[in-house]
Design a protein around this motif. Sequence first.
Motif, PDB file in Angstrom:
ATOM      1  N   GLU A   6       0.847  -1.187   0.000  1.00 32.81           N
ATOM      2  CA  GLU A   6       0.000   0.000   0.000  1.00 32.81           C
ATOM      3  C   GLU A   6       0.880   1.233   0.000  1.00 32.81           C
ATOM      4  O   GLU A   6       1.859   1.294   0.759  1.00 32.81           O
ATOM      5  N   PRO A   7       0.585   2.228  -0.821  1.00 32.24           N
ATOM      6  CA  PRO A   7       1.429   3.429  -0.885  1.00 32.24           C
ATOM      7  C   PRO A   7       1.305   4.279   0.374  1.00 32.24           C
ATOM      8  O   PRO A   7       0.316   4.194   1.109  1.00 32.24           O
ATOM      9  N   ASP A   8       2.318   5.086   0.598  1.00 35.05           N
ATOM     10  CA  ASP A   8       2.346   5.983   1.741  1.00 35.05           C
ATOM     11  C   ASP A   8       1.297   7.076   1.550  1.00 35.05           C
ATOM     12  O   ASP A   8       1.234   7.711   0.504  1.00 35.05           O
ATOM     13  N   ALA A   9       0.486   7.314   2.568  1.00 39.19           N
ATOM     14  CA  ALA A   9      -0.590   8.305   2.455  1.00 39.19           C
ATOM     15  C   ALA A   9      -0.057   9.730   2.464  1.00 39.19           C
ATOM     16  O   ALA A   9      -0.745  10.650   2.026  1.00 39.19           O
ATOM     17  N   ALA A  10       1.158   9.946   2.971  1.00 38.98           N
ATOM     18  CA  ALA A  10       1.710  11.304   3.046  1.00 38.98           C
ATOM     19  C   ALA A  10       2.147  11.819   1.677  1.00 38.98           C
ATOM     20  O   ALA A  10       2.209  13.020   1.453  1.00 38.98           O
ATOM     21  N   VAL A  11       2.435  10.918   0.759  1.00 43.07           N
ATOM     22  CA  VAL A  11       2.888  11.303  -0.574  1.00 43.07           C
ATOM     23  C   VAL A  11       1.681  11.393  -1.498  1.00 43.07           C
ATOM     24  O   VAL A  11       0.899  10.436  -1.596  1.00 43.07           O
ATOM     25  N   HIS A  27       1.018   1.292 -27.111  1.00 47.56           N
ATOM     26  CA  HIS A  27       0.952   2.747 -27.120  1.00 47.56           C
ATOM     27  C   HIS A  27       0.654   3.264 -25.721  1.00 47.56           C
ATOM     28  O   HIS A  27       1.277   4.225 -25.258  1.00 47.56           O
ATOM     29  N   CYS A  28      -0.280   2.614 -25.029  1.00 43.25           N
ATOM     30  CA  CYS A  28      -0.627   3.038 -23.672  1.00 43.25           C
ATOM     31  C   CYS A  28       0.559   2.869 -22.733  1.00 43.25           C
ATOM     32  O   CYS A  28       0.775   3.702 -21.850  1.00 43.25           O
ATOM     33  N   ARG A  29       1.331   1.824 -22.923  1.00 45.47           N
ATOM     34  CA  ARG A  29       2.505   1.603 -22.078  1.00 45.47           C
ATOM     35  C   ARG A  29       3.516   2.722 -22.260  1.00 45.47           C
ATOM     36  O   ARG A  29       4.081   3.227 -21.294  1.00 45.47           O
ATOM     37  N   GLU A  30       3.763   3.108 -23.485  1.00 42.43           N
ATOM     38  CA  GLU A  30       4.747   4.162 -23.747  1.00 42.43           C
ATOM     39  C   GLU A  30       4.273   5.512 -23.218  1.00 42.43           C
ATOM     40  O   GLU A  30       5.069   6.286 -22.682  1.00 42.43           O
ATOM     41  N   ILE A  31       2.984   5.797 -23.326  1.00 41.91           N
ATOM     42  CA  ILE A  31       2.449   7.052 -22.791  1.00 41.91           C
ATOM     43  C   ILE A  31       2.569   7.057 -21.275  1.00 41.91           C
ATOM     44  O   ILE A  31       3.036   8.024 -20.673  1.00 41.91           O
ATOM     45  N   ALA A  32       2.145   5.961 -20.646  1.00 38.94           N
ATOM     46  CA  ALA A  32       2.194   5.880 -19.182  1.00 38.94           C
ATOM     47  C   ALA A  32       3.624   5.937 -18.662  1.00 38.94           C
ATOM     48  O   ALA A  32       3.893   6.556 -17.628  1.00 38.94           O
ATOM     49  N   HIS A  33       4.541   5.314 -19.389  1.00 42.75           N
ATOM     50  CA  HIS A  33       5.947   5.344 -18.986  1.00 42.75           C
ATOM     51  C   HIS A  33       6.494   6.768 -19.025  1.00 42.75           C
ATOM     52  O   HIS A  33       7.281   7.161 -18.169  1.00 42.75           O
ATOM     53  N   HIS A  34       6.056   7.549 -19.997  1.00 43.64           N
ATOM     54  CA  HIS A  34       6.568   8.912 -20.125  1.00 43.64           C
ATOM     55  C   HIS A  34       5.955   9.857 -19.087  1.00 43.64           C
ATOM     56  O   HIS A  34       6.648  10.729 -18.568  1.00 43.64           O
ATOM     57  N   ILE A  35       4.683   9.689 -18.748  1.00 43.62           N
ATOM     58  CA  ILE A  35       4.052  10.618 -17.813  1.00 43.62           C
ATOM     59  C   ILE A  35       4.187  10.183 -16.360  1.00 43.62           C
ATOM     60  O   ILE A  35       3.777  10.906 -15.455  1.00 43.62           O
ATOM     61  N   LYS A  36       4.772   9.017 -16.124  1.00 45.84           N
ATOM     62  CA  LYS A  36       4.935   8.535 -14.754  1.00 45.84           C
ATOM     63  C   LYS A  36       5.802   9.511 -13.967  1.00 45.84           C
ATOM     64  O   LYS A  36       6.889   9.889 -14.404  1.00 45.84           O
ATOM     65  N   GLY A  37       5.315   9.937 -12.821  1.00 46.78           N
ATOM     66  CA  GLY A  37       6.065  10.852 -11.972  1.00 46.78           C
ATOM     67  C   GLY A  37       5.807  12.320 -12.241  1.00 46.78           C
ATOM     68  O   GLY A  37       6.249  13.169 -11.483  1.00 46.78           O
TER      69      GLY A  37
END
Length: 97
Positions: A6-11, A27-37
Amino acid sequence: VRYSVEPDAAVPHSKSRGSHLRVHFKHCREIAHHIKGLEVAKADKFMQDVLDMKSIVPFTKYTGGIGRKAMAKQHNAPGSKGRWPVKATAVVKDLIS
C-alpha cells in the motif's frame, strides 16, 4: 484491486485502471511510462500537445518498426523513435482527468 504494497498516504499519488479499452496496449505503455512521476497538470498539457501534434511520445521498449522522428530528440528517445498515438493518448488523458 488488492496491491501487495500500500502506498504511503503522506505522498500525493493516484491510481487508475481501465479494462477492455479499444486501444493498443503498447501505445498506452509508452504514454504511461513517459508521464509517470509528472504532476497532473504537466501530464495533461503533454497529452494535449500530443493530440495537437506539438509534442511526441518517445517509444523506448516497443520500437520495432517505429520510424525515427526529429521531434523525439527533445525527449532523448533511444534512436529518436517516437509517435503520436492520438487514440491511446485520448483514452489515457480521460483516465487521469
